[in-house]
Design an enzyme around this catalytic site. Structure first.
Site, short mmCIF file in Angstrom:
data_model
loop_
_atom_site.label_atom_id
_atom_site.label_comp_id
_atom_site.label_asym_id
_atom_site.label_seq_id
_atom_site.Cartn_x
_atom_site.Cartn_y
_atom_site.Cartn_z
N HIS A 284 0.80 2.50 10.12
CA HIS A 284 -0.12 3.54 9.65
C HIS A 284 -1.55 3.04 9.60
CE1 HIS A 284 -0.53 2.15 5.38
NE2 HIS A 284 0.70 1.71 5.54
N ASP A 296 -1.99 -4.09 5.12
CA ASP A 296 -1.40 -2.76 4.88
C ASP A 296 -2.38 -1.70 5.35
OD1 ASP A 296 0.21 -0.72 4.07
OD2 ASP A 296 -0.14 -0.97 1.95
N GLU A 330 -0.33 7.52 5.22
CA GLU A 330 0.92 7.07 4.62
C GLU A 330 0.74 6.90 3.12
OE1 GLU A 330 3.72 3.88 3.12
OE2 GLU A 330 1.57 3.90 3.22
N GLU A 331 -0.41 6.36 2.74
CA GLU A 331 -0.57 5.86 1.37
C GLU A 331 -0.49 6.93 0.29
OE1 GLU A 331 -0.32 2.98 0.64
OE2 GLU A 331 -1.03 1.70 2.26
N ASP A 358 5.31 -2.39 8.80
CA ASP A 358 4.48 -2.06 7.64
C ASP A 358 4.86 -2.92 6.44
OD1 ASP A 358 2.71 -0.89 5.89
OD2 ASP A 358 3.85 0.95 5.62
N HIS A 442 -2.71 -3.51 -1.51
CA HIS A 442 -3.44 -2.45 -2.22
C HIS A 442 -4.55 -2.99 -3.13
CE1 HIS A 442 0.16 0.61 -1.94
NE2 HIS A 442 -0.24 0.16 -0.76
ZN LIG Z 1 1.68 0.40 4.29
#
Ligand SMILES: [Zn+2]
Length: 484
Positions: A284, A296, A330-331, A358, A442
């Site tokens: 993603h 990510d 996606e998040e 991922d 994140h």
């Molecule tokens: Zn991810």
């Protein structure tokens, strides 16, 4: 026993020719035991090229340093969409296009928090994605600390109403612990809490908060929620145990705008014999609005894109089409995967496999096989199918032994392909070593400097070999429920 690995040996093309003529067009997975021998030369070329090439590392550096983080609805994501589509064109992909996806637009705004009693401390926070903001002037309230949902429930409304709930849960692996971030705000709101702080979900935080999405329960009032560092959460946990009454001030300018158009980016290496059959590779493109979205999931996108580019560059021309899909959103919504599912529903029976990366850039140990969409079929037959498929994958895995990626097991494939996998497509997850990934996940620390170039090269190689063999082998890895 030494295998004859000389591609010039006469038996090789003859065997290839015979197998093309004699084998049924779709043999069972168990009949593919000669894969390692058949694809030895191509795998060696793919691995060698991946190891010496700097392409993937350079592409990811550009995505991280020049474009940067890419939250849905942000200019960064749109820049990444256009740049990756252009990169595919420059690398000789066919049918490069963008498929529109409407994505949520969540804006973080200004945010701050501090402990005001029993001591004054600034709290380093990151609002949770999709959170509402605080009223103007912020929220001042007593803080109540819980370590579990059970503890929250036992406090009930009497212990929670009008307060800020701090979840100081221990990290017990991402899957289980992330429930505090996703469901914690609404579960506290149910008892009348005015805001939520969540201990960052990860094994370490080095005083860096980790964000991530929350999911509001429609039945409950929406209260603001932010992640605090592990250091701050555990300190407040200790203060609570001393019997101190804590108060905090929280201000968040977060807000939600109308959905905006973004896109899944798609490009293909067309199949030479069965172009209608598809091996999908993806990750993603969106990320959180902090750090650079390097692990990510910038790296997953680049692994998929560069693996296909490598196959193209070596002129390997597999029988089936290799389709790279860089998913939007996606998040905070998983809209990219769902949009792909809707738009390509009639093609799903012709998807031979979907492979997702991922889980950062740890060196892949192999692949996880996900046949979730076939649950409910006859249990014994399914067990047999799983074993046969894993056996075929292990045969491909022999080609990846030297780079440590030969391990094949069953498991979750990935969020972006989960909706097509649930609908019957065979899912594969690149099985990264997760060590270190959730340390930066994140957070502001998810940046390019943590990307190990050697591991990236191996990941591209593993993806390229798996994709190429699945796209080229005479039979499909797994037969669909419904024949194509
Ligand atoms: Zn991810």
């Amino acid at each position: 026993v030494s295998r004859n690995r000389n591609p010039k040996a006469t038996f090789f093309p003859v065997a290839l020719l015979l197998s093309t003529i004699l084998l049924p067009t779709t043999p069972r997975a168990g009949e593919t035991g000669d894969i390692a021998q058949r694809y030895h030369e191509e795998a060696a070329r793919l691995i060698g090229e991946a190891i010496v090439s700097n392409d993937a590392y350079e592409s990811l550096e550009y995505l991280c340093d020049v474009i940067g983080h890419r939250l849905s609805g942000s200019p960064g994501l749109e820049q990444a969409v256009d740049w990756t589509a252009d990169l595919m064109r420059r690398k000789g992909f066919s049918n490069v296009h963008e498929e529109e996806v409407m994505v949520p637009v969540w804006i973080r705004g200004e945010e701050s928090a501090r402990l005001t009693a029993p001591v004054e401390r600034e709290l380093n926070i990151l609002g949770l994605g999709m959170s509402v903001g605080t009223p103007p002037g912020g929220i001042d309230a007593e803080v109540v600390v819980v370590e579990s949902f059970d503890e929250l429930d036992s406090l009930g409304a009497a212990g929670v109403r009008g307060k800020i709930v701090l979840y100081n849960q221990e990290y017990r692996g991402y899957g289980g612990t992330a429930a505090y971030r996703m469901d914690g705000p609404s579960r506290a709101a149910k008892y009348g809490a005015v805001a939520v702080l969540v201990r960052s979900v990860g094994p370490v935080s080095l005083n860096t908060p980790h964000t991530g999405t929350l999911i509001y329960d429609e039945e409950q009032p929406r209260i603001p929620a932010a992640a605090v560092t592990i250091e701050a959460a555990t300190m407040m946990g200790r203060l609570a145990r001393r019997g101190e009454t804590m108060r905090a001030h929280l201000e968040m300018g977060a807000r939600q705008l109308d959905d905006a158009p973004s896109a899944n980016v798609i490009g293909e290496i067309p199949g030479s014999e069965r172009p209608e059959e598809i091996v999908l590779l993806g990750g993603h493109l969106d990320s959180w609005d902090v750090g650079q979205g390097a692990q990510d999931d910038g790296v997953g996108c680049i692994i998929a894109l560069e693996a296909a580019a490598l196959i193209r560059r070596l002129d390997l021309a597999p029988r089936r089409t290799i389709r790279v899909v860089l998913f939007a959103n996606e998040e905070n919504g998983t809209r990219g995967g769902k949009a792909y599912h809707e738009r390509h529903a009639d093609e799903l029976p012709r998807h031979v496999a979907a492979i997702e990366s991922d889980l950062g850039n740890g060196a892949a140990r192999g692949f996880r096989l996900d046949l979730r969409g076939r649950e409910g079929e006859d249990e014994e037959e399914l067990e047999e199918l799983r074993d046969e498929t894993l056996a075929a994958m292990r045969s491909i895995g022999e080609l990846l032994e030297l780079i440590g990626a030969s391990g094949m097991r069953t498991g979750w494939s990935g969020v972006n392909i989960s909706s097509i996998v649930a609908d019957g497509v065979t899912g594969l997850g690149l099985d990264h070593d997760p060590e270190g990934y959730f340390d930066v996940h994140h957070s502001e620390a998810d940046t390019f400097d943590k990307i190990d170039r050697g591991q990236l090269a191996k990941n591209v190689a593993a993806m390229a070999v798996m994709a190429y063999v699945l796209a080229d082998m005479p039979g499909r890895l797994v037969q669909n429920r419904v024949a194509p």
